[in-house]
Design an enzyme around this catalytic site. Sequence first.
Site, PDB file in Angstrom:
ATOM      1  N   GLN A  51       0.814  -1.218   0.000  1.00  0.00           N
ATOM      2  CA  GLN A  51       0.000   0.000   0.000  1.00  0.00           C
ATOM      3  C   GLN A  51       0.851   1.274   0.000  1.00  0.00           C
ATOM      4  O   GLN A  51       0.323   2.360  -0.200  1.00  0.00           O
ATOM      5  CB  GLN A  51      -0.965   0.007   1.187  1.00  0.00           C
ATOM      6  CG  GLN A  51      -2.063  -1.027   1.050  1.00  0.00           C
ATOM      7  CD  GLN A  51      -2.995  -0.975   2.229  1.00  0.00           C
ATOM      8  OE1 GLN A  51      -2.774  -1.649   3.235  1.00  0.00           O
ATOM      9  NE2 GLN A  51      -4.032  -0.161   2.110  1.00  0.00           N
ATOM     10  N   LEU A 100      -7.348   2.064   3.271  1.00  0.00           N
ATOM     11  CA  LEU A 100      -6.630   3.314   3.029  1.00  0.00           C
ATOM     12  C   LEU A 100      -6.320   3.502   1.545  1.00  0.00           C
ATOM     13  O   LEU A 100      -6.120   4.631   1.099  1.00  0.00           O
ATOM     14  CB  LEU A 100      -5.349   3.350   3.862  1.00  0.00           C
ATOM     15  CG  LEU A 100      -5.563   3.330   5.378  1.00  0.00           C
ATOM     16  CD1 LEU A 100      -4.227   3.248   6.100  1.00  0.00           C
ATOM     17  CD2 LEU A 100      -6.362   4.533   5.840  1.00  0.00           C
TER      18      LEU A 100
END
Length: 172
Positions: A51, A100
């Site tokens: 990520q 996220l």
Amino acid sequence: MAVLSIVEVPDPRLRLISKPVDAVTDDTRAFVADLIDTMYAANGIGLAAIQVGVDSRILVIDLQDEKDADDKPIKAPHAYINPEILSVSEETSSYNEGCLSIPEQYADVARPASCRVRWLDEQGESHEEELTGLLSTCMQHEIDHLNGVLFIDHISRLKRDMVMKKLAKMRR
């Protein structure tokens, strides 16, 4: 410590299968610290290395379950290096998941209620544990990231399309 940029959909890196970590080193520990800082800065409870654009099998989680005397969450982050799910329960549970990498979008996702996981900690020590509740869900979500899978892959096409349309509208 540094706050890193979070990769967001549709970045193709989110679909990569992350590589195992060969050895837990000082560089690994420094990266884990950066992941933790990034997770907190983004108000998340979990973050996988991919990520932030790093295709290593590392993730961090802090559910911040406990509160101090002032009712503020107590930070207790955990790093999981080369985590692997050994088994899952037949029983499922559903949580309203967010990510996220798909900001401000949520959907109910059904996953196994518990899972048995093995991983290395920041000292390179091996651990194995049965996880339940939100920790089980969060672990499965983050390990999915390491395998190129997003939470929206677990919902219907119609719901996935709605999430992506809401995200596109939010970005405008």
